[in-house]
Design an enzyme around this catalytic site. Structure first.
Site, PDB file in Angstrom:
ATOM      1  N   TYR A  35       0.991  -1.253  -0.210  1.00 49.99           N
ATOM      2  CA  TYR A  35      -0.072   0.017   0.032  1.00 49.99           C
ATOM      3  C   TYR A  35       0.946   1.201   0.021  1.00 49.99           C
ATOM      4  O   TYR A  35       0.399   2.120  -0.631  1.00 49.99           O
ATOM      5  CB  TYR A  35      -0.972  -0.196   1.082  1.00 49.99           C
ATOM      6  CG  TYR A  35      -1.737   1.377   1.081  1.00 49.99           C
ATOM      7  CD1 TYR A  35      -1.198   2.447   1.793  1.00 49.99           C
ATOM      8  CD2 TYR A  35      -3.039   1.284   0.661  1.00 49.99           C
ATOM      9  CE1 TYR A  35      -2.277   3.507   1.779  1.00 49.99           C
ATOM     10  CE2 TYR A  35      -3.995   2.379   0.710  1.00 49.99           C
ATOM     11  CZ  TYR A  35      -3.417   3.286   1.438  1.00 49.99           C
ATOM     12  OH  TYR A  35      -4.047   4.582   1.500  1.00 49.99           O
ATOM     13  N   LYS A 112     -17.268  -3.668  24.101  1.00 50.21           N
ATOM     14  CA  LYS A 112     -17.158  -2.150  24.449  1.00 50.21           C
ATOM     15  C   LYS A 112     -15.809  -2.083  24.406  1.00 50.21           C
ATOM     16  O   LYS A 112     -14.815  -2.559  24.888  1.00 50.21           O
ATOM     17  CB  LYS A 112     -17.362  -2.462  26.034  1.00 50.21           C
ATOM     18  CG  LYS A 112     -17.139  -0.871  26.600  1.00 50.21           C
ATOM     19  CD  LYS A 112     -17.504  -0.830  28.092  1.00 50.21           C
ATOM     20  CE  LYS A 112     -17.658   0.598  28.598  1.00 50.21           C
ATOM     21  NZ  LYS A 112     -16.248   1.270  28.657  1.00 50.21           N
ATOM     22  N   ARG A 133     -15.860  13.652  23.855  1.00 44.23           N
ATOM     23  CA  ARG A 133     -17.091  13.407  24.796  1.00 44.23           C
ATOM     24  C   ARG A 133     -16.924  14.379  25.883  1.00 44.23           C
ATOM     25  O   ARG A 133     -17.778  14.924  26.267  1.00 44.23           O
ATOM     26  CB  ARG A 133     -17.276  12.108  25.669  1.00 44.23           C
ATOM     27  CG  ARG A 133     -18.165  12.183  26.375  1.00 44.23           C
ATOM     28  CD  ARG A 133     -18.661  10.830  26.941  1.00 44.23           C
ATOM     29  NE  ARG A 133     -17.749   9.923  27.350  1.00 44.23           N
ATOM     30  CZ  ARG A 133     -17.841   8.612  27.467  1.00 44.23           C
ATOM     31  NH1 ARG A 133     -19.182   7.983  27.353  1.00 44.23           N
ATOM     32  NH2 ARG A 133     -17.043   7.646  28.160  1.00 44.23           N
ATOM     33  N   LYS A 306     -19.134  -5.432  32.321  1.00 41.19           N
ATOM     34  CA  LYS A 306     -17.724  -5.390  32.615  1.00 41.19           C
ATOM     35  C   LYS A 306     -16.862  -6.720  32.489  1.00 41.19           C
ATOM     36  O   LYS A 306     -17.410  -7.763  32.998  1.00 41.19           O
ATOM     37  CB  LYS A 306     -17.161  -4.710  33.656  1.00 41.19           C
ATOM     38  CG  LYS A 306     -17.659  -2.975  33.864  1.00 41.19           C
ATOM     39  CD  LYS A 306     -17.156  -2.136  32.792  1.00 41.19           C
ATOM     40  CE  LYS A 306     -15.658  -1.956  33.144  1.00 41.19           C
ATOM     41  NZ  LYS A 306     -15.010  -0.811  32.134  1.00 41.19           N
TER      42      LYS A 306
END
Length: 654
Positions: A35, A112, A133, A306
């Site tokens: 690439y 997650k 955030r 979790k």
């Protein structure tokens, strides 16, 4: 070699296809080396033929303007954090609360990812803003850097305003390669992939971000005008716009299916391309999401299940002793480096010498190490079957490793009693300036270390005597940075009384206890042990610690209080209290109320009430909202007065 414009246009299309397979489908067609060679040929052709450069060329996807700062930017709709569940029983309880009211609810489960949450705002099909955030309401504007994340689309085939949200990550492979490069360049290594992603996204020079091979995995939307009925449809729509699909995403109907997918994901965890720390569970039906709503911090329709802490085996090669602000000596094991959940662990706490003796941990032992919650390294136990005769006892020190003062050895803890020990003083000042104390911006661990090394400070009082020329002696300090720190130090004067009490770092006295003490006024630390014991939630250890600390530091405390002049607005006003039913009453709030519980707590405290976090026989009132839980049962058992929100408001109006 590209020889014509036709070949040039074909090369752009081919490279974009390669990028799509690499970043979006995770199915690379060619190696990175191939690439890079094709990319460099494209770049060379454009340099010779600048008039032919196309906007969709891989070389033109982003600019390279260095940023001077990151501005704050509000989200159009709040970015919430998720509540955590840690085991089978907690998950079952969470599901039952939903399924009891909505038996037909289904759940979308997905990995997650442990990265940096990012909000992408598109208007008329163009990426306008990319914001971290932050606090959920606003974050840092990182649009230029986000455009260097290869699978963030600059344009999408959708013209309505929409916020697309997801996680910026770096793969384990790219993380290891990045750290190898930094090692060869004698640069500090990143602790884990999440830190690498965060640091890369927030670079002031966007050219550095471009080199870091960051990826963006979408997990939801913010503001939008979509008319879908399910969360799964929203995710599918995002993928249709050209974004990456979430691997191992599943739609589940019940607890058994969710648990099965959770355990499958745990098995895949080590092989997964990126770092994971759990599984996200979201109610699929959007109408149910709307009806469930939110708590003060989190959506009620989603949670993070979790993963259990990971454990690895390694060898203790040494032990060092650290001195805390209270003088407590904490032994720390030096380990043969071991990778746990993407982080290289070289140290782990041994807590105290009593625990070392209890667990029979020895130098040169092979031990079990875990990162509890994938964060804090701990030694669980020695593997005695591996002992080969090279092991030896870890000896409890007799003198302080910093000041050589004789140590006090109690049954569990070992203490340096020298109040002028430099390690104690440094740790005390780090706590003094911390977020829950005086919150002095810019006064972190490294700055305090430098101030001590330069002999500019020895205690908190010295901070307020610092001058501009003092700070200019420190490494990487120029006039603006030095002046900002001086301003922050001066700004910390006149703090709320509880903050100053907490900043003192008194053993066993934390934020909550400091707030309780502040209610008794500026001279509260002069009280006797018996008077402290009468306070809500104070035991013998806390009372004795307060008395001993004041006796040893009376002159220093008085000087500090005189200099900082703390606000005593938390003092209970007898006149204000006398007319309220809540005056001198101990009150606990539980469940979901129409206002944040802290808001009601402040109102009640202003009326002379004492707010507690736990129900006991001494509790006078329990204020209950929805989903009150075990506190309601306990209050009924103790005969506590129980008020709902409507009754509370009625009394507050009187």
């Amino acid at each position: 070699m590209i020889k014509s414009q036709k070949e040039y246009l074909e090369r752009i299309e081919y490279l974009n296809t390669l990028s799509h397979h690499y970043y979006n489908l995770d199915e690379p067609i060619v190696s990175d080396a191939v690439y890079d060679e094709l990319y460099q040929e494209l770049k060379a052709y454009e340099e010779k033929n600048p008039s032919q450069i196309q906007a969709n060329s891989p070389t033109q996807k982003v600019g390279a303007t260095a940023l001077n700062q990151f501005n704050k930017n509000p989200h159009l709709t709040r970015m919430w954090s998720l509540d955590d569940v840690f085991n089978h029983n907690e998950l079952q309880a969470w599901l039952q609360r939903i399924l009891k009211a909505y038996p037909s609810a289904s759940f979308v489960c997905s990995p997650k990812l442990d990265g940096v949450s990012l909000n992408l705002l598109y208007q008329k099909g163009k990426l306008m803003k990319a914001t971290t955030r932050g606090n959920g309401l606003e974050g840092e504007l990182v649009t230029t850097n986000a455009k260097h994340v290869a699978n963030i689309s600059h344009t999408i085939p959708y013209n309505e305003e929409i916020e697309i949200r997801g996680e910026v990550i770096i793969s384990k492979e790219d993380f290891n390669a990045l750290n190898e490069e930094r090692l060869n360049a004698n640069e500090p290594l990143f602790a884990n992939p999440r830190n690498a992603a965060s640091g890369s996204l927030r670079q002031l020079d966007s050219k550095i971000t471009k080199k870091r091979k960051l990826q963006f995995i979408p997990w939801g939307v913010g503001k939008h005008s979509l008319n879908f009925l399910s969360f799964k449809e929203c995710l599918d729509f995002i993928v249709s716009l050209g974004f990456s699909a979430i691997k191992h995403l599943s739609l589940n109907k019940n607890h058994q299916e969710i648990e099965a997918n959770y355990h499958t994901l745990i098995q895949e965890r080590e092989r997964f391309f990126a770092l994971l720390d759990g599984m996200v569970i979201v109610v699929n039906e959007l109408n149910i999401q709307k009806e469930l709503g939110y708590t003060q911090k989190s959506p009620k329709f989603a949670c993070a299940y979790k993963f259990p802490a990971l454990e690895k085996h390694t060898k203790i090669v040494g032990v060092i002793n650290q001195v805390g602000r209270s003088g407590a000596i904490t032994p720390v094991a030096l380990l043969e480096p071991v990778e746990i959940a993407g982080a290289i662990i070289t140290k782990a706490t041994l807590h105290n010498y009593s625990e070392i003796e209890k667990k029979n941990i020895m130098l040169n032992d092979r031990v079990v190490v875990i990162r509890s919650g994938d964060v804090i390294p701990k030694i669980i136990k020695p593997l005695e079957s591996y002992r080969d005769g090279s092991q030896c006892k870890i000896i409890r020190p007799k003198v302080c490793p910093i000041c050589s003062h004789e140590l006090l050895c109690e049954e569990i803890f070992t203490y340096c009693q020298n109040l002028n020990c430099s390690a104690r003083l440094k740790e005390s000042l780090i706590h003094f300036a911390s977020k829950d104390a005086l919150n002095i911006q810019g006064l972190g661990d490294k700055v305090i270390e430098q101030l001590f090394e330069e002999k500019l400070i020895f205690n908190a009082l010295d901070l307020y005597a610092l001058k501009l020329e003092d700070l200019m002696r420190l490494d990487k300090f120029k006039i603006k940075k030095a002046q900002n720190l001086l301003d922050a130090i001066q700004k910390s004067k006149n703090p709320p009384l509880w903050r100053l009490i907490n900043a003192l770092g008194i053993e066993h006295i934390g934020k909550g206890a400091s707030k309780t003490l502040a209610k008794y006024g500026l001279y509260v630390l002069e009280k006797s042990e018996d008077e402290f014991l009468e306070m809500e939630g104070f035991g013998v250890e806390m009372a004795r610690s307060l008395v001993n600390f004041y006796a040893s530091n009376q002159e220093f405390i008085q000087s500090l209080f005189d200099l900082l002049n703390p606000k005593n607005s938390d003092i209970i006003e007898e006149k204000q209290e006398s007319s309220s039913i809540f005056s001198h009453k101990t009150i606990v709030l539980t469940g979901t109320l129409s206002k944040p519980r802290q808001e009601y707590a402040q109102i009640l405290e202003n009326l002379g009430a004492k707010i507690s976090s736990s129900v006991s026989a001494k509790t006078d009132f329990l204020i209950v909202g929805e989903n009150a839980g075990s506190k309601l049962s306990l209050a009924q058992k103790h005969g506590v007065n129980i008020l709902n929100e409507e009754e509370l408001l009625k009394y507050l109006k009187e």
